[in-house]
Write a protein that holds these residues in place. Structure first.
Motif, PDB file in Angstrom:
ATOM      1  N   PRO A  96       0.915  -1.066   0.148  1.00  0.00           N
ATOM      2  CA  PRO A  96      -0.009  -0.045   0.166  1.00  0.00           C
ATOM      3  C   PRO A  96       0.781   1.328   0.092  1.00  0.00           C
ATOM      4  CG  PRO A  96       0.013  -0.983   2.140  1.00  0.00           C
ATOM      5  CD  PRO A  96       0.601  -2.035   1.253  1.00  0.00           C
ATOM      6  N   GLU A  97       1.820   1.345   0.778  1.00  0.00           N
ATOM      7  CA  GLU A  97       2.871   2.568   0.614  1.00  0.00           C
ATOM      8  C   GLU A  97       3.644   2.706  -0.601  1.00  0.00           C
ATOM      9  OE1 GLU A  97       2.884   4.502   3.214  1.00  0.00           O
ATOM     10  OE2 GLU A  97       1.487   3.433   4.210  1.00  0.00           O
ATOM     11  N   LEU A  98       3.962   1.709  -1.365  1.00  0.00           N
ATOM     12  CA  LEU A  98       4.482   2.083  -2.754  1.00  0.00           C
ATOM     13  C   LEU A  98       3.369   2.586  -3.640  1.00  0.00           C
ATOM     14  CD1 LEU A  98       7.033  -0.977  -3.001  1.00  0.00           C
ATOM     15  CD2 LEU A  98       7.429   1.380  -2.873  1.00  0.00           C
ATOM     16  N   ALA A  99       2.051   2.070  -3.533  1.00  0.00           N
ATOM     17  CA  ALA A  99       1.110   2.215  -4.175  1.00  0.00           C
ATOM     18  C   ALA A  99       0.680   3.837  -4.279  1.00  0.00           C
ATOM     19  CB  ALA A  99      -0.175   1.468  -3.873  1.00  0.00           C
ATOM     20  N   LYS A 100       1.022   4.327  -3.217  1.00  0.00           N
ATOM     21  CA  LYS A 100       0.615   5.990  -2.850  1.00  0.00           C
ATOM     22  C   LYS A 100       1.946   6.592  -3.696  1.00  0.00           C
ATOM     23  CE  LYS A 100      -1.035   5.088   1.857  1.00  0.00           C
ATOM     24  NZ  LYS A 100      -0.791   5.352   3.241  1.00  0.00           N
ATOM     25  N   ARG A 101       2.959   5.808  -3.933  1.00  0.00           N
ATOM     26  CA  ARG A 101       4.173   6.673  -4.763  1.00  0.00           C
ATOM     27  C   ARG A 101       4.376   6.071  -6.109  1.00  0.00           C
ATOM     28  NH1 ARG A 101       4.189   5.808   0.597  1.00  0.00           N
ATOM     29  NH2 ARG A 101       5.300   7.370   2.164  1.00  0.00           N
ATOM     30  N   ALA A 102       3.442   5.366  -6.563  1.00  0.00           N
ATOM     31  CA  ALA A 102       3.733   5.006  -7.993  1.00  0.00           C
ATOM     32  C   ALA A 102       4.221   5.947  -8.836  1.00  0.00           C
ATOM     33  CB  ALA A 102       2.266   4.273  -8.296  1.00  0.00           C
ATOM     34  N   ASP A 103       4.000   7.033  -8.781  1.00  0.00           N
ATOM     35  CA  ASP A 103       4.543   7.964  -9.530  1.00  0.00           C
ATOM     36  C   ASP A 103       6.002   8.294  -9.563  1.00  0.00           C
ATOM     37  OD1 ASP A 103       3.732   9.304  -6.987  1.00  0.00           O
ATOM     38  OD2 ASP A 103       4.231  11.467  -7.773  1.00  0.00           O
ATOM     39  N   LYS A 104       6.484   7.940  -8.461  1.00  0.00           N
ATOM     40  CA  LYS A 104       8.049   8.052  -8.420  1.00  0.00           C
ATOM     41  C   LYS A 104       8.766   6.999  -8.979  1.00  0.00           C
ATOM     42  CE  LYS A 104       8.665  10.813  -3.908  1.00  0.00           C
ATOM     43  NZ  LYS A 104       7.260  11.295  -3.648  1.00  0.00           N
ATOM     44  N   PHE A 105       8.072   5.770  -9.135  1.00  0.00           N
ATOM     45  CA  PHE A 105       8.999   4.764  -9.958  1.00  0.00           C
ATOM     46  C   PHE A 105       8.040   4.077 -11.186  1.00  0.00           C
ATOM     47  CE2 PHE A 105       6.465   3.028  -6.533  1.00  0.00           C
ATOM     48  CZ  PHE A 105       5.702   1.920  -6.987  1.00  0.00           C
ATOM     49  N   SER A 106       8.901   3.176 -11.952  1.00  0.00           N
ATOM     50  CA  SER A 106       8.329   2.548 -13.079  1.00  0.00           C
ATOM     51  C   SER A 106       8.384   1.060 -12.682  1.00  0.00           C
ATOM     52  CB  SER A 106       9.063   2.818 -14.337  1.00  0.00           C
ATOM     53  OG  SER A 106       8.510   4.212 -14.557  1.00  0.00           O
ATOM     54  N   VAL A 107       7.429   0.412 -13.194  1.00  0.00           N
ATOM     55  CA  VAL A 107       7.441  -1.365 -13.239  1.00  0.00           C
ATOM     56  C   VAL A 107       7.662  -1.806 -14.514  1.00  0.00           C
ATOM     57  CG1 VAL A 107       6.106  -3.282 -12.373  1.00  0.00           C
ATOM     58  CG2 VAL A 107       6.214  -1.123 -11.080  1.00  0.00           C
ATOM     59  N   ILE A 108       8.306  -2.670 -14.557  1.00  0.00           N
ATOM     60  CA  ILE A 108       8.706  -3.866 -15.895  1.00  0.00           C
ATOM     61  C   ILE A 108       7.805  -5.027 -15.612  1.00  0.00           C
ATOM     62  CG2 ILE A 108       9.995  -5.102 -17.388  1.00  0.00           C
ATOM     63  CD1 ILE A 108      12.626  -3.071 -16.611  1.00  0.00           C
ATOM     64  N   ARG A 109       6.761  -5.175 -16.250  1.00  0.00           N
ATOM     65  CA  ARG A 109       5.909  -6.357 -15.951  1.00  0.00           C
ATOM     66  C   ARG A 109       6.299  -7.461 -16.903  1.00  0.00           C
ATOM     67  NH1 ARG A 109      -0.128  -3.832 -14.667  1.00  0.00           N
ATOM     68  NH2 ARG A 109       0.057  -3.345 -12.559  1.00  0.00           N
ATOM     69  N   SER A 110       7.181  -7.215 -17.880  1.00  0.00           N
ATOM     70  CA  SER A 110       7.465  -8.390 -18.760  1.00  0.00           C
ATOM     71  C   SER A 110       8.981  -8.937 -18.624  1.00  0.00           C
ATOM     72  CB  SER A 110       7.130  -7.561 -20.183  1.00  0.00           C
ATOM     73  OG  SER A 110       7.959  -6.481 -20.207  1.00  0.00           O
ATOM     74  N   MET A 111       9.590  -8.692 -17.550  1.00  0.00           N
ATOM     75  CA  MET A 111      10.810  -9.390 -17.608  1.00  0.00           C
ATOM     76  C   MET A 111      10.546 -11.013 -17.975  1.00  0.00           C
ATOM     77  SD  MET A 111      13.406  -7.331 -16.830  1.00  0.00           S
ATOM     78  CE  MET A 111      14.551  -9.015 -16.562  1.00  0.00           C
ATOM     79  N   THR A 112      11.739 -11.600 -18.683  1.00  0.00           N
ATOM     80  CA  THR A 112      11.605 -12.965 -19.186  1.00  0.00           C
ATOM     81  C   THR A 112      13.239 -13.313 -19.169  1.00  0.00           C
ATOM     82  OG1 THR A 112      10.871 -14.366 -20.493  1.00  0.00           O
ATOM     83  CG2 THR A 112      11.251 -12.298 -21.440  1.00  0.00           C
ATOM     84  N   HIS A 113      13.324 -14.548 -18.786  1.00  0.00           N
ATOM     85  CA  HIS A 113      14.449 -15.296 -19.280  1.00  0.00           C
ATOM     86  C   HIS A 113      14.219 -16.751 -18.950  1.00  0.00           C
ATOM     87  CE1 HIS A 113      15.566 -16.422 -15.070  1.00  0.00           C
ATOM     88  NE2 HIS A 113      15.677 -15.275 -14.598  1.00  0.00           N
TER      89      HIS A 113
END
Length: 433
Positions: A96-113
């Motif tokens: 929940p705390e990170l959700a309040k700060r989602a504008d400060k970071f980005s997420v890669i949802r498609s990492m793969t190996h």
């Protein structure tokens, strides 16, 4: 073994060969190549002065963090609900705390190996290379140490609390580029960094006399034995002496100098105090800090395990982002949160998830990374990348570029073999400022 940059890469010579057909002589080819290389290197400007690499060993579940699947059947989505971020996206309710700060970071949802074994997946995420029986590759920290060296007499590469695994080492580079390990957890009440203080009975004058005597011996030894491992050890000792002999550098490791409110803000636990120590170190001049937290290999009882482990990480990471931002450091500090792979789409009979390298999530913040972006996606059950797959080599190449390091630069491995820092990784340009 020689270890240095080789600006004339194999790709460059192939290009030069094509120009040779236009009638240019070898000296002209080399001149053109040198000019092109200089322009290439001049163009690479560092966005990030430092990196904090937060590694979550064991393989953290993407579904229970940054990539929930609320519309999938229960056996796929798990027991947790979702929470809306301040950018309108959906994360799992565990953060929940990170959700309040989602504008400060980005997420890669498609990492793969393709590596489902812990050791091999960890190798990928610490080196940018798939494991090879023929060569040991250097970690991110070792490469950064090799390329930039110390700043403010601090080790360029520090591990909290210890070197986390064999793939966080120097690989084919000399041991002098290895990580400096704290040797103790900053969360401990009796925390003390090993090897920073003089031995009992040794005062400053005696220390300086010993240092001068060792300098003479080492100089003679290096002159008589011009082997890289001897020079590497000499460099190692010199850096150790510089650190011990620099009070301001030593002060960076003294977490007791932080005020109580700041320590409380991060959390008086392993996650919080390790992250706080990482901030202290990059603020003082360390170029790359690797820290680990938790054990995320949750084959059984995943829900209860997340409830135990995630709150401290959620609070600590959020405090780190806020703290870096308030100090004006976020734009020049890359925060990278990774794991060796993700977890299976379907909950297993033991109420856990198993190893799954086909798709997982990575969080990036600061240091030339845009905020509030979701890059790539997984399919409806988090089983495969739906679009924009990102490889470990892509992530490594992007990290190096943000640090101002040319990822296809060649270093010399044993046998004078030129090896590119990253082989073929593509920049994740939509995330870069």
């Amino acid at each position: 073994m020689r270890c240095h940059g080789n600006p004339l890469s194999r790709r460059g010579f192939l290009a030069a060969g094509a120009l040779g057909g236009l009638g240019l002589s070898l000296p002209e080819l080399l001149m053109h190549r040198a000019m092109a290389e200089q322009k290439h290197y001049d163009f690479i400007k560092a966005k990030a002065k430092s990196v904090i690499h937060v590694f979550l060993p064991g393989g953290i579940a993407q579904q229970e963090t940054f990539d929930p699947k609320p519309y999938s059947p229960l056996e796929y989505r798990g027991e947790f609900r979702t929470i809306k971020t301040n950018t309108g996206e959906q994360f799992c309710e565990t953060i929940p705390e990170l959700a309040k700060r989602a504008d400060k970071f980005s997420v890669i949802r498609s990492m793969t190996h393709g590596e489902a074994a812990h050791e091999r997946g960890t190798h990928n995420m610490f080196t940018g290379y798939k494991p090879s029986p023929a060569l040991s590759y250097p970690s991110f920290g070792a490469v950064v140490s090799h390329e930039y060296g110390p700043r403010n007499n601090l080790p360029p590469y520090v591990c909290i609390p210890n070197v986390p695994n064999e793939f966080a080492g120097t690989g084919y580079l000399p041991s002098s580029y290895g990580g400096f390990a704290l040797g103790s957890d900053p969360a401990n009440s009796n925390f003390k960094v090993r090897d920073l203080d003089l031995a009992g009975g040794v005062d400053e004058q005696r220390f300086l006399r010993r240092k001068a005597a060792l300098d003479v011996v080492n100089r003679k030894f290096v002159e008589a034995t011009p082997a890289d491992n001897v020079a590497a050890m000499n460099t190692f000792y010199q850096r150790a002496y510089d650190l011990i002999d620099t009070p301001k550098a030593k002060l960076a490791f003294d977490i007791e100098k932080e005020d109580a409110k700041t320590r409380d803000r991060y959390g008086r636990n392993q996650a919080g105090q390790r992250l706080l120590m990482a901030r202290r170190l990059v603020e003082s001049g360390v170029r790359l800090v690797t820290l680990t937290y938790g054990s995320w290999d949750m084959h059984t009882g995943l829900t209860a395990a997340f409830k135990r482990s995630m709150p401290a990480l959620d609070v600590g990471l959020s405090a780190l982002l806020d703290d870096l931002s308030e100090r004006g450091m976020l734009d020049e500090t890359l925060v990278m949160v990774t794991s060796e792979f993700g977890r299976t789409p379907k909950i297993n009979p033991d109420a856990g998830r198993d190893h799954w390298p086909k798709v997982f999530s990575v969080m990036l913040a600061g240091g030339g990374i845009k905020g509030g972006i979701i890059h790539g996606s997984s399919d409806s059950t988090a089983a495969e990348p739906e679009d924009n797959p990102v490889s470990h080599a892509d992530l490594a190449a992007t990290m190096y570029r943000l640090m101002g390091i040319v990822s296809d630069k060649e270093l010399m491995a044993p046998g004078d073999r030129p090896i590119e820092i990253v082989d073929g990784g593509k920049l994740i340009e939509p995330l870069m400022v």
